[in-house]
Write a protein that holds these residues in place. Sequence first.
Motif, PDB file in Angstrom:
ATOM      1  N   PHE A  95       0.537  -1.231   0.090  1.00 30.99           N
ATOM      2  CA  PHE A  95      -0.177   0.092  -0.098  1.00 30.99           C
ATOM      3  C   PHE A  95       1.081   1.256   0.221  1.00 30.99           C
ATOM      4  CE2 PHE A  95      -1.655   3.350   2.451  1.00 30.99           C
ATOM      5  CZ  PHE A  95      -3.903   3.578   1.854  1.00 30.99           C
ATOM      6  N   LEU A  96       2.103   0.962   0.506  1.00 28.46           N
ATOM      7  CA  LEU A  96       2.989   2.717   0.906  1.00 28.46           C
ATOM      8  C   LEU A  96       3.778   2.863  -0.433  1.00 28.46           C
ATOM      9  CD1 LEU A  96       4.022   2.319   4.445  1.00 28.46           C
ATOM     10  CD2 LEU A  96       2.446   3.941   3.571  1.00 28.46           C
ATOM     11  N   LEU A  97       4.119   1.709  -1.200  1.00 26.39           N
ATOM     12  CA  LEU A  97       4.447   1.706  -2.407  1.00 26.39           C
ATOM     13  C   LEU A  97       4.167   2.444  -3.563  1.00 26.39           C
ATOM     14  CD1 LEU A  97       6.975  -1.127  -2.637  1.00 26.39           C
ATOM     15  CD2 LEU A  97       7.695   0.735  -2.304  1.00 26.39           C
ATOM     16  N   ASP A  98       2.509   1.756  -3.605  1.00 28.87           N
ATOM     17  CA  ASP A  98       1.589   2.190  -4.366  1.00 28.87           C
ATOM     18  C   ASP A  98       1.385   3.721  -4.264  1.00 28.87           C
ATOM     19  OD1 ASP A  98       1.139  -0.094  -5.598  1.00 28.87           O
ATOM     20  OD2 ASP A  98      -0.575  -0.525  -4.351  1.00 28.87           O
ATOM     21  N   LEU A  99       1.209   4.322  -2.469  1.00 27.09           N
ATOM     22  CA  LEU A  99       1.515   5.744  -2.460  1.00 27.09           C
ATOM     23  C   LEU A  99       1.789   6.535  -2.767  1.00 27.09           C
ATOM     24  CD1 LEU A  99      -0.763   7.460  -1.636  1.00 27.09           C
ATOM     25  CD2 LEU A  99       0.160   6.544   1.220  1.00 27.09           C
ATOM     26  N   LYS A 100       3.252   6.143  -2.985  1.00 29.25           N
ATOM     27  CA  LYS A 100       4.711   6.327  -3.418  1.00 29.25           C
ATOM     28  C   LYS A 100       4.424   6.748  -4.943  1.00 29.25           C
ATOM     29  CE  LYS A 100       9.666   5.529  -3.145  1.00 29.25           C
ATOM     30  NZ  LYS A 100      10.759   5.214  -3.678  1.00 29.25           N
ATOM     31  N   LYS A 101       3.774   5.920  -5.250  1.00 27.07           N
ATOM     32  CA  LYS A 101       4.145   5.543  -6.612  1.00 27.07           C
ATOM     33  C   LYS A 101       3.023   6.615  -7.480  1.00 27.07           C
ATOM     34  CE  LYS A 101       5.194   1.320  -8.197  1.00 27.07           C
ATOM     35  NZ  LYS A 101       5.227   0.011  -8.479  1.00 27.07           N
ATOM     36  N   ALA A 102       1.928   6.829  -6.971  1.00 27.02           N
ATOM     37  CA  ALA A 102       0.588   7.705  -6.820  1.00 27.02           C
ATOM     38  C   ALA A 102       1.129   9.752  -6.654  1.00 27.02           C
ATOM     39  CB  ALA A 102      -0.153   6.842  -6.314  1.00 27.02           C
ATOM     40  N   SER A 103       1.730   9.190  -5.493  1.00 25.78           N
ATOM     41  CA  SER A 103       2.273  10.372  -5.261  1.00 25.78           C
ATOM     42  C   SER A 103       3.214  11.318  -6.219  1.00 25.78           C
ATOM     43  CB  SER A 103       2.680  11.091  -3.174  1.00 25.78           C
ATOM     44  OG  SER A 103       3.667  11.749  -3.355  1.00 25.78           O
ATOM     45  N   ALA A 104       4.443  10.677  -6.333  1.00 25.01           N
ATOM     46  CA  ALA A 104       4.946  10.981  -7.431  1.00 25.01           C
ATOM     47  C   ALA A 104       4.269  11.171  -8.834  1.00 25.01           C
ATOM     48  CB  ALA A 104       6.158   9.458  -7.840  1.00 25.01           C
ATOM     49  N   GLU A 105       3.974  10.420  -9.161  1.00 19.34           N
ATOM     50  CA  GLU A 105       2.768  10.701 -10.673  1.00 19.34           C
ATOM     51  C   GLU A 105       1.609  12.410 -10.259  1.00 19.34           C
ATOM     52  OE1 GLU A 105       1.883  10.770 -14.546  1.00 19.34           O
ATOM     53  OE2 GLU A 105       3.388   9.556 -13.171  1.00 19.34           O
ATOM     54  N   ARG A 160       2.528  15.679 -12.562  1.00 18.64           N
ATOM     55  CA  ARG A 160       1.833  16.483 -13.629  1.00 18.64           C
ATOM     56  C   ARG A 160       1.342  17.061 -13.136  1.00 18.64           C
ATOM     57  NH1 ARG A 160      -3.286  12.856 -12.248  1.00 18.64           N
ATOM     58  NH2 ARG A 160      -1.563  11.286 -11.574  1.00 18.64           N
ATOM     59  N   SER A 161       1.274  18.173 -11.669  1.00 23.83           N
ATOM     60  CA  SER A 161       0.980  19.163 -10.992  1.00 23.83           C
ATOM     61  C   SER A 161       2.673  19.883 -11.386  1.00 23.83           C
ATOM     62  CB  SER A 161       2.371  19.087  -9.791  1.00 23.83           C
ATOM     63  OG  SER A 161       1.315  20.351  -8.903  1.00 23.83           O
ATOM     64  N   VAL A 162       3.870  19.089 -11.761  1.00 20.52           N
ATOM     65  CA  VAL A 162       5.056  19.840 -12.204  1.00 20.52           C
ATOM     66  C   VAL A 162       4.838  20.058 -13.594  1.00 20.52           C
ATOM     67  CG1 VAL A 162       7.132  19.968 -13.129  1.00 20.52           C
ATOM     68  CG2 VAL A 162       6.560  19.569 -10.497  1.00 20.52           C
ATOM     69  N   TYR A 163       4.325  19.220 -14.897  1.00 22.17           N
ATOM     70  CA  TYR A 163       3.870  20.163 -15.970  1.00 22.17           C
ATOM     71  C   TYR A 163       2.457  21.154 -15.650  1.00 22.17           C
ATOM     72  CZ  TYR A 163       7.066  16.011 -17.777  1.00 22.17           C
ATOM     73  OH  TYR A 163       8.097  15.510 -18.053  1.00 22.17           O
ATOM     74  N   TYR A 213       3.798  24.666 -14.946  1.00 20.05           N
ATOM     75  CA  TYR A 213       5.353  24.371 -16.162  1.00 20.05           C
ATOM     76  C   TYR A 213       4.940  25.854 -16.975  1.00 20.05           C
ATOM     77  CZ  TYR A 213       9.441  24.393 -18.552  1.00 20.05           C
ATOM     78  OH  TYR A 213      10.947  24.481 -19.117  1.00 20.05           O
ATOM     79  N   THR A 214       4.119  25.352 -17.991  1.00 18.22           N
ATOM     80  CA  THR A 214       3.747  26.780 -18.662  1.00 18.22           C
ATOM     81  C   THR A 214       3.238  27.975 -17.980  1.00 18.22           C
ATOM     82  OG1 THR A 214       1.533  25.781 -18.400  1.00 18.22           O
ATOM     83  CG2 THR A 214       2.766  25.374 -20.566  1.00 18.22           C
ATOM     84  N   ALA A 215       2.760  28.177 -16.742  1.00 15.20           N
ATOM     85  CA  ALA A 215       2.301  29.374 -15.851  1.00 15.20           C
ATOM     86  C   ALA A 215       3.392  29.848 -15.641  1.00 15.20           C
ATOM     87  CB  ALA A 215       1.285  28.220 -14.837  1.00 15.20           C
TER      88      ALA A 215
END
Length: 178
Positions: free
Chosen positions: A21-31, A35-38, A41-43
Amino acid sequence: MRVKLTCFFICPQEIRQLCSFLLDLKKASAEEMRRSVYINYTAFIRTSKEISDLEGELLSIRNLLSTQAALIHGLAEGVNIDSLSTTVPEGSKAHGVSSYEDNEPSDIEKWSAEFPDLLDVLLAESRVDEALDALDEGERVAAEAKEKKTLSPAVLKSLQTTITEWKKKLADQLLLEV
């Protein structure tokens, strides 16, 4: 005093589920972070470009202000040089004597040089009645100097200009106080 210890036993299967569960949460957080950075980024790029443009405009304004200040100082120096030059009447040159050329300034010339400072102090201290009296005295001295020709034309003109300017400043101050 006795301390009561409570032990929780977690079975290995629950530990594996928790790790998964923690690994899945880490992957989701990284994703989500990616997405937030992308998305932002234009702004960020747009904001950076606007800041860069504003810095360029500020530099242009600074250059314009420097140029205008230099022009104003140049004009002021030119005006001071013109106002300091005295004209000698034709008849005085022929006799070798000038009524305006004294080695030491007269009391009226000293007074007229100190007059703007006096008005500046009176207005800064909001002593309006005294400033009005001083302006009246300045007009009287200017009229008397013009009539008796006790001041050079340049000094007389400077005194009259000072009186006019300070009347405007006093009127502006009175309008602000109302």
